[in-house]
Design a protein around this motif. Structure first.
Motif, PDB file in Angstrom:
ATOM      1  N   LEU A   1       0.805  -1.213   0.000  1.00  0.00           N
ATOM      2  CA  LEU A   1       0.000   0.000   0.000  1.00  0.00           C
ATOM      3  C   LEU A   1       0.845   1.274   0.000  1.00  0.00           C
ATOM      4  CD1 LEU A   1      -1.978  -2.270   1.041  1.00  0.00           C
ATOM      5  CD2 LEU A   1      -3.117  -0.461   2.352  1.00  0.00           C
ATOM      6  N   ILE A   2       2.112   1.142   0.333  1.00  0.00           N
ATOM      7  CA  ILE A   2       2.947   2.333   0.534  1.00  0.00           C
ATOM      8  C   ILE A   2       2.992   3.252  -0.692  1.00  0.00           C
ATOM      9  CG2 ILE A   2       5.278   3.137   1.078  1.00  0.00           C
ATOM     10  CD1 ILE A   2       3.699   1.960   3.431  1.00  0.00           C
ATOM     11  N   PRO A   3       3.149   2.741  -1.932  1.00  0.00           N
ATOM     12  CA  PRO A   3       3.178   3.660  -3.081  1.00  0.00           C
ATOM     13  C   PRO A   3       1.941   4.543  -3.170  1.00  0.00           C
ATOM     14  CG  PRO A   3       3.989   1.508  -3.728  1.00  0.00           C
ATOM     15  CD  PRO A   3       3.464   1.355  -2.344  1.00  0.00           C
ATOM     16  N   SER A   4       0.763   3.947  -2.990  1.00  0.00           N
ATOM     17  CA  SER A   4      -0.467   4.744  -3.066  1.00  0.00           C
ATOM     18  C   SER A   4      -0.570   5.707  -1.900  1.00  0.00           C
ATOM     19  CB  SER A   4      -1.689   3.822  -3.096  1.00  0.00           C
ATOM     20  OG  SER A   4      -1.676   2.997  -4.246  1.00  0.00           O
ATOM     21  N   VAL A   5      -0.141   5.293  -0.712  1.00  0.00           N
ATOM     22  CA  VAL A   5      -0.172   6.184   0.447  1.00  0.00           C
ATOM     23  C   VAL A   5       0.718   7.405   0.199  1.00  0.00           C
ATOM     24  CG1 VAL A   5       0.346   6.387   2.905  1.00  0.00           C
ATOM     25  CG2 VAL A   5      -0.674   4.286   2.017  1.00  0.00           C
ATOM     26  N   LEU A   6       1.893   7.174  -0.330  1.00  0.00           N
ATOM     27  CA  LEU A   6       2.802   8.291  -0.592  1.00  0.00           C
ATOM     28  C   LEU A   6       2.238   9.246  -1.643  1.00  0.00           C
ATOM     29  CD1 LEU A   6       6.229   6.410  -0.535  1.00  0.00           C
ATOM     30  CD2 LEU A   6       5.331   7.976   1.201  1.00  0.00           C
ATOM     31  N   GLN A   7       1.570   8.691  -2.666  1.00  0.00           N
ATOM     32  CA  GLN A   7       0.950   9.559  -3.668  1.00  0.00           C
ATOM     33  C   GLN A   7      -0.122  10.427  -3.025  1.00  0.00           C
ATOM     34  OE1 GLN A   7       1.680  10.248  -6.693  1.00  0.00           O
ATOM     35  NE2 GLN A   7       3.245   8.696  -7.111  1.00  0.00           N
ATOM     36  N   GLY A   8      -0.902   9.822  -2.127  1.00  0.00           N
ATOM     37  CA  GLY A   8      -1.923  10.600  -1.438  1.00  0.00           C
ATOM     38  C   GLY A   8      -1.325  11.687  -0.573  1.00  0.00           C
ATOM     39  N   LEU A   9      -0.264  11.375   0.161  1.00  0.00           N
ATOM     40  CA  LEU A   9       0.386  12.386   0.986  1.00  0.00           C
ATOM     41  C   LEU A   9       1.016  13.489   0.133  1.00  0.00           C
ATOM     42  CD1 LEU A   9       2.053  10.110   3.684  1.00  0.00           C
ATOM     43  CD2 LEU A   9       0.148  11.707   4.017  1.00  0.00           C
TER      44      LEU A   9
ATOM     45  N   SER B   1      14.280   1.237   0.376  1.00  0.00           N
ATOM     46  CA  SER B   1      13.814  -0.076  -0.080  1.00  0.00           C
ATOM     47  C   SER B   1      12.690   0.059  -1.097  1.00  0.00           C
ATOM     48  CB  SER B   1      13.327  -0.906   1.114  1.00  0.00           C
ATOM     49  OG  SER B   1      12.177  -0.305   1.713  1.00  0.00           O
ATOM     50  N   LEU B   2      12.230   1.295  -1.327  1.00  0.00           N
ATOM     51  CA  LEU B   2      11.131   1.530  -2.271  1.00  0.00           C
ATOM     52  C   LEU B   2      11.669   1.649  -3.692  1.00  0.00           C
ATOM     53  CD1 LEU B   2       9.170   4.262  -0.275  1.00  0.00           C
ATOM     54  CD2 LEU B   2       8.658   1.819  -0.396  1.00  0.00           C
ATOM     55  N   PRO B   3      10.809   1.423  -4.697  1.00  0.00           N
ATOM     56  CA  PRO B   3      11.216   1.671  -6.093  1.00  0.00           C
ATOM     57  C   PRO B   3      11.486   3.167  -6.317  1.00  0.00           C
ATOM     58  CG  PRO B   3       9.241   0.293  -5.993  1.00  0.00           C
ATOM     59  CD  PRO B   3       9.467   0.814  -4.604  1.00  0.00           C
ATOM     60  N   GLN B   4      12.146   3.452  -7.445  1.00  0.00           N
ATOM     61  CA  GLN B   4      12.545   4.833  -7.734  1.00  0.00           C
ATOM     62  C   GLN B   4      11.382   5.825  -7.727  1.00  0.00           C
ATOM     63  OE1 GLN B   4      11.936   6.597 -10.890  1.00  0.00           O
ATOM     64  NE2 GLN B   4      12.871   8.452 -10.010  1.00  0.00           N
ATOM     65  N   PRO B   5      10.240   5.540  -8.366  1.00  0.00           N
ATOM     66  CA  PRO B   5       9.163   6.545  -8.370  1.00  0.00           C
ATOM     67  C   PRO B   5       8.692   6.907  -6.967  1.00  0.00           C
ATOM     68  CG  PRO B   5       8.764   4.871 -10.040  1.00  0.00           C
ATOM     69  CD  PRO B   5       9.895   4.386  -9.214  1.00  0.00           C
ATOM     70  N   GLU B   6       8.616   5.909  -6.069  1.00  0.00           N
ATOM     71  CA  GLU B   6       8.145   6.198  -4.721  1.00  0.00           C
ATOM     72  C   GLU B   6       9.198   7.002  -3.940  1.00  0.00           C
ATOM     73  OE1 GLU B   6       7.339   3.061  -6.217  1.00  0.00           O
ATOM     74  OE2 GLU B   6       5.532   4.249  -6.533  1.00  0.00           O
ATOM     75  N   ARG B   7      10.455   6.710  -4.161  1.00  0.00           N
ATOM     76  CA  ARG B   7      11.492   7.522  -3.516  1.00  0.00           C
ATOM     77  C   ARG B   7      11.419   8.972  -3.996  1.00  0.00           C
ATOM     78  NH1 ARG B   7      14.859   3.326  -5.327  1.00  0.00           N
ATOM     79  NH2 ARG B   7      16.288   4.800  -6.339  1.00  0.00           N
ATOM     80  N   HIS B   8      11.189   9.121  -5.273  1.00  0.00           N
ATOM     81  CA  HIS B   8      11.054  10.472  -5.830  1.00  0.00           C
ATOM     82  C   HIS B   8       9.853  11.185  -5.220  1.00  0.00           C
ATOM     83  CE1 HIS B   8      10.501  13.697  -8.800  1.00  0.00           C
ATOM     84  NE2 HIS B   8      11.778  13.524  -9.092  1.00  0.00           N
ATOM     85  N   THR B   9       8.776  10.436  -4.933  1.00  0.00           N
ATOM     86  CA  THR B   9       7.600  11.034  -4.305  1.00  0.00           C
ATOM     87  C   THR B   9       7.939  11.565  -2.920  1.00  0.00           C
ATOM     88  OG1 THR B   9       6.138   9.534  -5.530  1.00  0.00           O
ATOM     89  CG2 THR B   9       5.234  10.580  -3.562  1.00  0.00           C
ATOM     90  N   VAL B  10       8.725  10.805  -2.166  1.00  0.00           N
ATOM     91  CA  VAL B  10       9.126  11.259  -0.835  1.00  0.00           C
ATOM     92  C   VAL B  10       9.929  12.555  -0.944  1.00  0.00           C
ATOM     93  CG1 VAL B  10      10.485  10.695   1.215  1.00  0.00           C
ATOM     94  CG2 VAL B  10       9.093   8.927   0.115  1.00  0.00           C
ATOM     95  N   TYR B  11      10.894  12.614  -1.889  1.00  0.00           N
ATOM     96  CA  TYR B  11      11.669  13.843  -2.074  1.00  0.00           C
ATOM     97  C   TYR B  11      10.761  15.004  -2.459  1.00  0.00           C
ATOM     98  CZ  TYR B  11      15.786  10.796  -2.079  1.00  0.00           C
ATOM     99  OH  TYR B  11      16.763   9.895  -1.732  1.00  0.00           O
ATOM    100  N   SER B  12       9.749  14.725  -3.273  1.00  0.00           N
ATOM    101  CA  SER B  12       8.829  15.788  -3.689  1.00  0.00           C
ATOM    102  C   SER B  12       8.045  16.318  -2.497  1.00  0.00           C
ATOM    103  CB  SER B  12       7.869  15.258  -4.761  1.00  0.00           C
ATOM    104  OG  SER B  12       8.570  14.844  -5.917  1.00  0.00           O
ATOM    105  N   ILE B  13       7.603  15.425  -1.594  1.00  0.00           N
ATOM    106  CA  ILE B  13       6.878  15.857  -0.390  1.00  0.00           C
ATOM    107  C   ILE B  13       7.768  16.756   0.459  1.00  0.00           C
ATOM    108  CG2 ILE B  13       5.841  15.055   1.758  1.00  0.00           C
ATOM    109  CD1 ILE B  13       4.987  12.511   0.237  1.00  0.00           C
TER     110      ILE B  13
END
Length: 1022
Positions: A102-110, A139-151
């Motif tokens: 669920l983490i990728p979708s959670v990060l997109q929502g945040l 440990s996340l894929p690249q797009p999700e890591r990029h989402t964290v940096y964007s937040i």
């Protein structure tokens, strides 16, 4: 009713949600988001519709529901209310503890919620704490890591004060997020976050070293972008991003400087360059405190890179870094309790380098000199410290060494230190080592000027120029001596290099000492022009004098003395009254043109030059028309085509920079002269016969040649200057251009007419004038003795209209395309296409204020190339060469980005043009093809067999220019893909053996280069 509508909308929403969860409607998120934007339902209603899904025991089902909600939030986050945002943030934070799927979708929502302007205070900190605690980002894929940096980036821009309230915890949390990042897309964002942390004064606390370690582990950047990378990230992007981090704070110095020293000592050139450039960047923010401990090691590494390097790039960067270090130490404020690190640093440099300056034949002399000059140029203090030590030593060494080569080396080093002194203003004699040594320094420079070695003389002239520009270094007697030395070199030097260098030096120094140059050099040069002295076995002394007078005319007072002297040379033609050949007058005109260009920056000098030169040249030429039959034929000399052509740029340069008021005053006089014979403004207003160039008369033929001077003047004026009697002038020019039997006069009239038409305001008057011109040209082109003159007029008028986008230009161009099939005029029309596309030196260019629209060549090509190709295919074989020549001329002046897309259509014609017997067509086509071959266009690969055959055939052309161009094309062929070329390699190498024995050296040179390239074709590493 409203309840019914709400139930209906809720049913639609639940239907879309069910379809999306079942995988039947992947695009359903857009429709759900559209409903939120339309007000059909709210985000919280979507959450309610997803209720059972979000509470499902199956992670995939919960993840599917969160995916829908997050995608809707990304599209509708700006519509949320504060209360909704708060509930959603708490919900998503709780979901971070859920299954990892669920983490990728959670990060997109945040990420969507982080962009909400109504985010309540404290929630940004809450979100980041939850991410730092619950998510192992690496440990996340690249797009999700990029989402964290964007937040994080979003919160740093919008909630800076809240994040700073976290103190060092925020820095530590980010370090955990970034640690181990490898993707270049993410690294660019991460580097920017670190830089913002530092520059925006976030609390680093005890984590300075950890933050340095998490970023410096990437130094130096070792990244090669994959082929066809859609993201376009280059190695330099990462280097710049990381360097901005490392050089952003002095707090990194104790960790960074040892790393840079280590990398400078490595064998990898890229690591050396990156380290040196990073150190230079750090010097802009470091002070003595940061550098003090590491200065000896830094100097040792820099010295080694200059003394022992095999790379010019590394050496240049090392010198730049040394300059930055010395500048950094110079900026640091001193107090009585601290050591002067700049002085001790420079002392170490002097200790290691100074003694090498005593060995001008050894290899370390220049590296040592460059190191000392790099350090000296950092500040005024550094200059004084090093110059006071080095200057006396170099002066002593110059006098101790007698060989010219050794003296030249020493003087070149001296010159380097003198040029550094130019950076600083006037100096106190007590503080300046240079001022204290000015007497021996002047003596050294003067001795170099009298040496027999040309190379030493050249260095001496450069040093003399610098000496003259440094305030206080030359006493009045020394200035006179300088001028005398330069005059002697101009008049008596056996080598042209010394002569030309002396002229350039005089031009540089004359504005500083105008009185001395006027009283000594100008006077002496004028005397030499009147004398009979001409040294045997050297270039013309008179030519040197003329060139020197032009070179020294860089001050208004000097211009007023040199211009009359040069004009007298034009009027006399030679010493006394004996005429010389046209070359003397042409050379004098070239000198006058140089003076005009130098005057254009000064309004007063420009107007003086104009009112002096233009009337005198017109008077001399007009007088020549009266003396054409005299003996000796001085008039005939001034009326020769080469002479008048040389006068044109003089008058043009004298007119282009006039103010509108002065230009209007002058143009009324010149136009009245040519139309009415009004000579009152000329220096000599009495002539043996009237000046009527547009009327029949005894001197009419020679007077008409002066229309070239009229063209030079009226076509150079700004567009806002009104031409008096313009309609009458245009009628006279039109008649002359179509009827004059003299090609030179007819062409001058056509160019003048075209120049005026180009600047003529649009409107009915211009349309009527152009209709008259078209009728006149069509009648003359149909039949009669003046077809050639009419064609010249047609070409110039067409260009005048093409470059200003006039609608009639298409009609005239069609007429030219039709004339390509004319057996008599066709070759001239084909050559005329070059005139349409090229920049004319006399008229119709931006320098003379013509109306030139951007990309007129591209427009001409687009409008006319299909017609030209169609006409070629329809033409008879005996005139097809005309179309090919016209085509090659157009393509040669076309920008490559426009030509490349059209290459598939035009290539067959270009290949046909290579078989044309006309050498001009061959040369033009080869010139067009060479840059296209270098771009390795895929279309050319399909025709490589034909290209090889034709190029090899043209290497035996009787025209040397064609042979050279063909060899260059064969060389460029090697840019095509190797597999395509390998079958032809033996054939090409054999065929290129013959041009190696060509009778012309330039052909042999190109053959060697081309054959060598083909020999290496297919070799490893190629």
């Amino acid at each position: 009713m409203a309840a019914a509508v709400g139930d209906e909308a809720g049913g639609v929403l639940r239907g879309w949600v069910r379809d999306f969860l079942a995988g039947h409607r992947e695009g359903g998120t857009a429709e759900v988001a559209a409903g939120v934007k339309a007000g059909s339902w709210t985000v919280l209603e979507i959450v309610e519709a997803l209720g059972s899904c979000l509470q499902s025991p199956e992670p995939l089902t919960r993840g599917r529901g969160l995916q829908l909600l997050s995608q809707v939030l990304l599209q509708c986050h700006s519509l949320l209310q504060e209360e909704e945002v708060t509930h959603l943030v708490l919900f998503y934070e709780n979901r971070l503890k859920d299954h990892h799927l669920l983490i990728p979708s959670v990060l997109q929502g945040l990420r969507a919620l982080s962009m909400c302007e109504v985010l309540a205070p404290g929630l940004a900190v809450s979100v980041l704490k939850a991410i730092f605690q619950e998510v192992h980002v690496q440990s996340l894929p690249q797009p999700e890591r990029h989402t964290v940096y964007s937040i994080i980036t979003t919160f740093m821009h919008t909630r800076e004060e809240e994040l700073k309230g976290l103190g060092a915890d925020f820095t530590f949390g980010f370090i955990q997020v970034m640690d181990g990042e490898k993707d270049p897309r993410n690294l660019l964002v991460a580097f920017q976050i670190v830089r913002d942390l530092i520059l925006r004064d976030y609390v680093l606390g005890p984590f300075v070293e950890e933050l340095f370690e998490v970023t410096s582990c990437y130094f130096p950047i070792d990244f090669t972008p994959p082929p066809n990378d859609p993201h376009g990230i280059q190695r330099d992007d990462l280097i710049v991003g990381l360097r901005a981090v490392l050089a952003s704070t002095p707090h990194f110095a104790e960790f960074l400087l040892p790393l840079l020293i280590e990398k400078m000592d490595s064998e990898l050139q890229s690591a050396k360059l990156d380290s040196l450039q990073t150190l230079s960047a750090c010097c802009t923010i470091y002070g003595q405190k940061e550098l003090q401990e590491f200065l000896p090691s830094l100097w040792s590494s820099l010295r080694r890179e200059v003394f022992q390097t095999a790379s010019e790039k590394v050496e240049a960067e090392a010198l730049t870094t040394l300059h930055s270090l010395a500048a950094c130490l110079s900026r640091s404020l001193l107090n009585s309790d601290t050591e002067d690190l700049l002085d001790s640093f420079l002392s170490g440099i002097l200790q290691d380098c100074r003694h090498h300056l005593c060995e001008p034949d050894m290899k370390l002399v220049w590296p040592s000199a460059r190191l000392l000059q790099a350090a000296a140029g950092a500040s005024f203090r550094a200059t004084q410290r090093i110059t006071s030590s080095v200057l006396p030593l170099l002066l002593e060494q110059y006098n101790q060494h007698a060989q010219s080569s050794q003296r030249r080396t020493i003087l070149e080093m001296l010159l380097g230190f003198l040029e550094i002194q130019q950076k600083w203003g006037p100096q106190d004699e007590e503080e300046s080592a240079l001022l204290r040594s000015r007497a021996p320094l002047s003596s050294v420079v003067f001795s170099a000027l009298t040496d027999r070695s040309v190379q030493l003389q050249l260095v001496g002239i450069r040093a003399l120029t610098v000496l003259g520009t440094l305030p206080g270094l030359l006493a009045p007697p020394d200035v006179e001596l300088v001028v005398d030395h330069l005059t002697r070199l101009i008049l008596d030097a056996d080598d042209s290099q010394s002569c030309m260098a002396a002229m350039e030096a005089a031009g540089s120094l004359a504005p500083l000492y105008p009185g001395v140059f006027s009283g000594r050099m100008v006077r002496r040069l004028a005397e030499e022009l009147q004398s009979e002295r001409e040294e045997e076995g050297q270039p013309s002394l008179r030519a040197r004098c003329r060139q020197a007078l032009a070179a020294v005319s860089t001050h208004p007072s000097i211009v007023r003395e040199t211009v009359p002297v040069l004009l007298q040379c034009v009027q006399q033609g030679q010493k006394g009254s004996v005429p010389a050949d046209a070359c003397d007058v042409v050379a004098t005109c070239q000198s006058l043109q140089r003076v005009a260009v130098q005057c254009q920056g000064d309004a007063e000098s420009c107007w003086y030059y104009h009112q002096t030169v233009v009337p005198r040249l017109l008077a001399a030429a007009l007088q020549a028309t009266m003396q054409e039959k005299a003996c000796p034929p001085l008039g005939k000399l001034l009326l020769e085509e080469d002479t008048l052509t040389a006068m044109v740029p003089v008058i043009r340069a004298a007119s282009t920079h006039l103010s509108p008021e002065l230009a209007a005053q002058s143009v009324s006089q010149v136009v009245s002269l040519f139309l009415d014979g009004e000579v009152s403004f000329l220096p000599q207003d009495s002539f043996s016969c009237p000046f009527r160039p547009f009327q029949a008369g005894p001197c009419a033929a020679s007077q008409r040649r002066l229309v070239a001077l009229l063209m030079a003047f009226v076509c150079s004026l700004p567009r806002d200057v009104a031409i008096p009697q313009q309609d009458r002038l245009l009628r006279e020019l039109l008649a002359l251009s179509c009827s004059c039997e003299c090609p030179f006069s007819a062409t001058a009239a056509a160019k003048c007419f075209a120049g005026l038409v180009n600047k003529h305001p649009a409107g009915q008057q211009l349309d009527e004038l152009l209709q008259t011109v078209v009728n006149r040209m069509e009648a003359a082109l149909a039949a009669g003795p003046c077809r050639s003159q009419a064609l010249t007029l047609l070409l110039w008028v067409t260009r005048a209209l093409v470059i200003r986008y006039h609608p009639l230009s298409s009609r005239l161009t069609d007429q030219l395309l039709g004339l390509l099939g004319d057996t008599e005029l066709g070759p001239s029309v084909a050559d005329g296409f070059s005139l349409l596309m090229a920049d004319s030196p006399d008229v119709l260019h931006r320098g003379c204020h013509a109306d030139v629209r951007i990309m007129f060549r591209q427009r001409f090509f687009t409008d006319n190339m299909p017609k030209l190709v169609q006409a070629f295919h329809a033409a008879s074989p005996d005139v097809q060469a005309n179309y090919l020549k016209g085509l090659s001329h157009v393509l040669n002046y076309l920008p490559r980005p426009v030509l490349v897309p059209e290459l598939p259509t035009l290539l067959s014609l270009l290949l046909e043009a290579l078989s044309c017997p006309d050498c001009v067509v061959q040369l033009s086509t080869l010139t067009c093809l060479q840059p296209l071959l270098l771009e390795a266009s895929p279309v050319l690969s399909l025709h490589v067999d034909t290209l090889v055959t034709k190029f090899l055939g043209l290497t035996a052309s009787p025209a040397m220019a064609v042979r050279i161009a063909a060899l260059r094309c064969i060389h460029a062929l090697a840019s095509l893909p190797t597999p395509v070329l390998l079958p032809y390699k033996p054939r090409v190498i054999r065929a290129l053996a013959k041009p190696l024995d060509d009778r012309k050296r330039l052909v042999r040179k190109e053959a060697v280069v081309a054959r060598g390239e083909w020999f290496l074709l297919g070799s490893p590493g190629r």
